[in-house]
Design an enzyme around this catalytic site. Structure first.
Site, PDB file in Angstrom:
ATOM      1  N   ASP A 226       0.776  -1.396   0.112  1.00  0.00           N
ATOM      2  CA  ASP A 226       0.171  -0.291   0.209  1.00  0.00           C
ATOM      3  C   ASP A 226       0.415   0.956  -0.134  1.00  0.00           C
ATOM      4  OD1 ASP A 226      -2.115   1.764   0.368  1.00  0.00           O
ATOM      5  OD2 ASP A 226      -3.204   0.587   0.902  1.00  0.00           O
ATOM      6  N   HIS A 249       1.491   2.036  -3.948  1.00  0.00           N
ATOM      7  CA  HIS A 249       0.310   3.810  -4.301  1.00  0.00           C
ATOM      8  C   HIS A 249       0.974   4.706  -3.783  1.00  0.00           C
ATOM      9  CE1 HIS A 249      -2.967   0.817  -3.163  1.00  0.00           C
ATOM     10  NE2 HIS A 249      -2.363   0.021  -3.460  1.00  0.00           N
TER      11      HIS A 249
END
Ligand code: NAG
Ligand code: NAG
Ligand code: NAG
Length: 253
Positions: A226, A249
């Site tokens: 993430d 991300h």
């Protein structure tokens, strides 16, 4: 070439590595530290299986209460299994936590039953703590990922209410979710870290900030599922520089 010449070469290399490890302690000892405590001094086994939690707590209590500056060492080439713990400050003097070996979490999320999932290695209220040493903090997150959709965010190494904390030159890997978190902290450095978890592991953020200010996050390799760096709440004066980030991300504010 003499048969068997490789074996002596390998042991010489191991000797040099051990010597280098000792030298780090020696120099830091000369410059700033007076007392060296290791987990093994407090009865830790370091085989990755035994429950070394109480030894860690006892070693922390001794180091944190020391009248002289202390280095608390997690010895190299060993693995210490630690259940969720709270380590509290303030400490009498600045404290150095030298993680040369490995700290591992229990594999099963069930071991958190009745405990706050936001706290595995939870360090509260410290001022002037440095974490370094080249070792590894392994959250053993595989079973957590398999049972995703937990509401509260599990945080592997989590500092709350801290000042002047630096975490440098260690590896944080396979955290259940967040790897390194700072909540209500000021004057924080997170440098020269390797933070690694598989690309498909859910919510495995690298560094997470909540209500924190004057933070430097530089020279890190972050490769998680993430966000590399995420921030919530009132964060100010945060400098993020020279981060290798992916396949997650990126940076979320
Ligand atoms: C390991 O030790 C800690 C601290 O004493 C304790 O809280 C925890 O329950 C122990 N875990 C097991 C499985 O015995
Ligand atoms: C941020 O910190 C506050 C406590 O200061 C806490 O209640 C909240 O859950 C935290 N949020 C996240 C996303 O960690
Ligand atoms: C946000 O944090 C800064 C620095 O810590 C502080 O001065 C400011 O009052 C805070 N703002 C709010 C809305 O809490």
């Amino acid at each position: 070439m003499v048969p068997g010449a490789r074996a002596p070469a390998a042991s010489v290399l191991r000797g040099l590595v051990a010597l280098a490890g000792a030298a780090v302690l020696w120099f830091s000892g000369a410059a700033e530290a007076r007392v060296l405590l290791t987990l093994d001094d407090f009865g830790a086994v370091g085989d990755g299986i035994a429950n070394d939690t109480q030894a860690f707590v006892d070693a922390w209590t001794a180091a944190c209460g020391s009248e002289e500056q202390a280095v608390l060492a997690v010895p190299v080439a060993k693995a210490y299994q630690i259940w969720p713990v709270q380590l509290s400050g303030p400490c009498k003097k600045k404290l150095k936590l030298l993680i040369a070996g490995t700290i591992v979490a229990p594999a099963s999320p069930d071991e958190w039953a009745g405990r706050d999932p936001m706290k595995w290695l939870y360090i509260y209220g410290v001022d002037g703590l440095s974490v370094s040493g080249g070792g590894t903090i392994d959250g053993v997150g595989q079973e957590w990922w398999a049972r995703s959709c937990k509401r509260k965010k599990t945080q592997a190494l989590h500092f709350e209410e801290c000042r002047g904390v630096s975490v440098q030159g260690v590896t944080l890997q396979n955290g259940p979710q967040f790897h390194l978190s700072f909540t209500r902290c000021t004057d924080v450095k997170a440098n020269f870290l390797r933070v690694v978890a598989p690309a498909d592991s859910p919510n495995t953020d690298g560094v997470h900030l909540n209500d924190s200010s004057r933070v430097q996050i530089t020279d890190n390799l972050i490769s998680t599922g993430d966000d590399c760096v995420s921030m919530v709440g009132n964060c100010s004066d945060v400098r993020v520089r020279d981060i290798s980030c992916g396949p997650g991300h990126g940076i979320r504010i």
